[in-house]
Design an enzyme around this catalytic site. Sequence first.
Site, PDB file in Angstrom:
ATOM      1  N   ARG A 240      37.882  -1.264  59.453  1.00  0.00           N
ATOM      2  CA  ARG A 240      36.589  -0.707  59.057  1.00  0.00           C
ATOM      3  C   ARG A 240      36.815   0.353  57.985  1.00  0.00           C
ATOM      4  NH1 ARG A 240      34.718  -4.494  60.919  1.00  0.00           N
ATOM      5  NH2 ARG A 240      33.116  -4.739  62.515  1.00  0.00           N
ATOM      6  N   GLU A 269      29.798   0.154  52.128  1.00  0.00           N
ATOM      7  CA  GLU A 269      29.808  -1.238  51.656  1.00  0.00           C
ATOM      8  C   GLU A 269      28.378  -1.621  51.305  1.00  0.00           C
ATOM      9  OE1 GLU A 269      31.634  -3.810  54.569  1.00  0.00           O
ATOM     10  OE2 GLU A 269      33.451  -2.590  54.584  1.00  0.00           O
ATOM     11  N   HIS A 288      34.879  -7.459  52.309  1.00  0.00           N
ATOM     12  CA  HIS A 288      34.788  -7.644  53.770  1.00  0.00           C
ATOM     13  C   HIS A 288      34.751  -9.137  54.132  1.00  0.00           C
ATOM     14  CE1 HIS A 288      33.529  -5.314  57.604  1.00  0.00           C
ATOM     15  NE2 HIS A 288      34.245  -6.380  57.922  1.00  0.00           N
TER      16      HIS A 288
END
Length: 331
Positions: A240, A269, A288
């Site tokens: 993360r 993000e 991601h």
Amino acid sequence: MTNKPRVFVTRAIHSEALAKLAAEAEVEVWPEAYPPSKEVLLAKMGSVNGLLTMLTDPIDEQVIARGTPALKVIAQLAVGYDNIDVAAATRHGIPVGHTPGVLTETTADFAWALLMAAARRVGEAEREVRSGLWQPWGPDVLTGLDVYGKTLGIVGLGRIGKAVARRARGFSMKVLYNSPTRDLDAEQELDVEYVTLERLLAQSDFVSLHLYYSAEAHHLLNRTAFEQMKPNAVLVNTARGAIVDPEALTWALQTRRIAAAGIDVFDPEPIPANHPLLQLENVVITPHIASAGKETRQKMAMMSVENILAGLKGAPIPYCANPQVYEPRGT
Ligand code: DGY
């Protein structure tokens, strides 16, 4: 009007999984690429019985409270669920599902892809070639870091951390790990050595993050941590974004305090298009996608649907993040 239960799915998911869900529920799928806003989520709550979420959806106490009593289950299409207030869901008696196990190998593969790409300057080399700058072969052209036989430090030896360690054997690497608890079986099976985080940072050539995000893990890799790392170290983050302080990472790469990074996650993000990190050659950055194998994503969608369908029936959901929701409540 049907009397099927109603499910809101916050992004388009694999068609087979959707068909399975639609056979038993009235389904609304959020059609956009960007997540529904909190306002949209709040507006849906109260009338839906199941909520199939992505890691980008803010499922806080307000959303959960607005959803009850109609809401019977939340199923996240990811293994991580730090965007969901699971404690609040438990208080409201709502099981929260996730997708553990199925994405382990795919994510470990990708951590290795980033590690290799960052060590061997794949992104930089590719950019040169595409811009017409294929340099003639030369002894010093685009030399990078050797991987074979080096030391790998794994922070968080869960399922994915172990899968990354297993792959390291093929590279004859020494593997150090740090985790909240020691895992003696893994030490035996994988030949990994438990060390403090400080020692791991000081001794590893490659540091790969595989821990769940929590308040304790917030900015675990800050400026002090980068100062402890070797100058030739490479950081890999497929966990993360907020585990790494973005300013400290940018500083560490700009000043070459560490050699390079392979980053699949960032805080925030998407990364802002003008972020200084994007100007640097010594970072490989992807949006991601570590678990984004086609078959893996299909399986994740199926697991999420299984969680929703069980939850709608009031049966224990098969992949549950808060099993305590099923424990008898005190009087
Ligand atoms: C997860 O599952 O938590 C990943 O970050 C996305 O697949």
